[in-house]
Design an enzyme around this catalytic site. Structure first.
Site, mmCIF file in Angstrom:
data_model
loop_
_atom_site.group_PDB
_atom_site.id
_atom_site.type_symbol
_atom_site.label_atom_id
_atom_site.label_comp_id
_atom_site.label_asym_id
_atom_site.label_seq_id
_atom_site.Cartn_x
_atom_site.Cartn_y
_atom_site.Cartn_z
ATOM 1 C CG HIS A 88 91.488 71.959 -55.273
ATOM 2 N ND1 HIS A 88 90.501 72.912 -55.160
ATOM 3 C CD2 HIS A 88 92.664 72.642 -55.226
ATOM 4 C CE1 HIS A 88 91.057 74.112 -55.060
ATOM 5 N NE2 HIS A 88 92.362 73.972 -55.096
ATOM 6 C CG HIS A 245 94.760 76.329 -51.146
ATOM 7 N ND1 HIS A 245 93.684 75.464 -51.196
ATOM 8 C CD2 HIS A 245 94.957 76.748 -52.424
ATOM 9 C CE1 HIS A 245 93.248 75.375 -52.443
ATOM 10 N NE2 HIS A 245 94.006 76.140 -53.209
ATOM 11 C CG ASP A 249 96.798 74.813 -55.254
ATOM 12 O OD1 ASP A 249 95.742 74.155 -55.172
ATOM 13 O OD2 ASP A 249 96.814 76.057 -55.332
ATOM 14 C CG HIS A 272 98.803 75.911 -60.473
ATOM 15 N ND1 HIS A 272 98.565 74.745 -59.786
ATOM 16 C CD2 HIS A 272 97.976 76.838 -59.932
ATOM 17 C CE1 HIS A 272 97.635 74.950 -58.869
ATOM 18 N NE2 HIS A 272 97.270 76.209 -58.934
#
Length: 294
Positions: A88, A245, A249, A272
């Site tokens: 973030h 969102h 990311d 991720h």
């Protein structure tokens, strides 16, 4: 190869004034204090673990320092010192064009604040931005070829382009989310209005399992959107908040390059680890084949 037509060159930026804040680590559940300081041009973005007295307390943002970690981005230096849950914060640095910054932090994880990027955006805007005079502009990375990565579940594809855009698709069994897709054209204004308020989300049935694994210990209804079978824990900030969102990311993970990226990215159910693998592949291909940014 020359830069692509219409490609933007960026000026080096840092912050005008020091900025300090405190919060809770999403996964550790521990309080952490962060102090942001201006850095010299060309210094890059460097995290400094003030809770560690060793010489190797500095962790520079660069592809070589990317480390796989569950449910968040992570950087680790050669001495094994790491910093986690950066996405973030890094998304805001990318969007504001901050290329040089010292981040002093007294723990291993950035605070989650309200679970979005807007909280960081407000803090950094209050600190102010300062362009740094230098003969060399900050050249974004643009490859001349496509890259396609998959981990068997998620997929990421990069296409050369003169601007950054992301088309992201998610597909969950939960009927509230189901199939969502969102197309995003990256600018600071678009980031602030379309993406920055999208919160970290999780499914209610996964909370206990995550906490038993030592994760999400700092999670609460104040910093996360919980998805139940038939409702959300609070009103949505956007109609497609979950997929937005995921874009947030990804933007943050892409800035682990340590420089802006231009290109068109198509993402489906990424994570991720896969985002980090794309960053490392981009950097690797840039070094071995040449690119439009060199």
């Amino acid at each position: 190869m020359d830069k692509l037509p219409g490609q933007i060159l960026f000026k080096h930026k840092t912050i005008k004034n020091p900025c300090s804040f405190t919060g809770i680590g999403l996964h550790s559940g521990k309080p952490v204090t962060v102090k942001l300081l201006a850095a010299k041009k060309g210094q890059g973005i460097v995290f400094i673990r003030t809770d560690i007295t060793a010489v190797a307390q500095k962790i520079k943002v660069c592809p070589q320092n990317i480390q796989k970690a569950p449910l968040g981005s992570c950087l680790r230096n050669k001495a094994g010192i790491s910093i986690k849950t950066l996405e973030h914060f890094m998304a805001v640095l990318f969007s504001l064009g901050i290329s040089n910054l010292l981040v002093e932090i007294d723990g291993p994880e950035m605070p989650i604040l309200k679970g979005d990027a807007y909280s960081y955006l407000v803090l950094l805007k209050e600190a102010g931005l300062r362009e740094q005079e230098t003969e060399a502009s900050l050249t974004p990375l643009v490859l001349a070829e496509n890259i396609n990565l998959s981990d068997g579940y998620g997929q990421l594809t990069y296409f050369p382009a003169s601007k950054l855009s992301i088309t992201y698709t998610v597909n969950y069994e939960n009927s509230l989310i189901g199939n969502q897709q969102y197309h995003y054209e990256h600018t600071l204004a678009n980031f602030e209005t379309e993406i920055s308020r999208a919160r970290t989300f999780c499914f209610y049935q996964d909370v206990e399992k995550m906490q038993q694994a030592g994760l999400a210990l700092g999670g609460s209804l104040d910093n996360a959107l919980v998805v139940y079978e038939d409702r959300y824990s609070s009103p949505l900030c956007y109609p497609e908040e979950p997929v937005r969102h995921k874009i947030l990311d990804l933007i943050g993970d892409l800035y682990l390059l340590g420089r802006p990226l231009l290109g068109q990215i198509k993402a489906s159910k990424s994570n991720h680890a896969l985002n980090g693998a794309l960053v490392q592949k981009l950097a690797e291909n840039n070094q071995t084949t040449g690119s439009a940014s060199r």
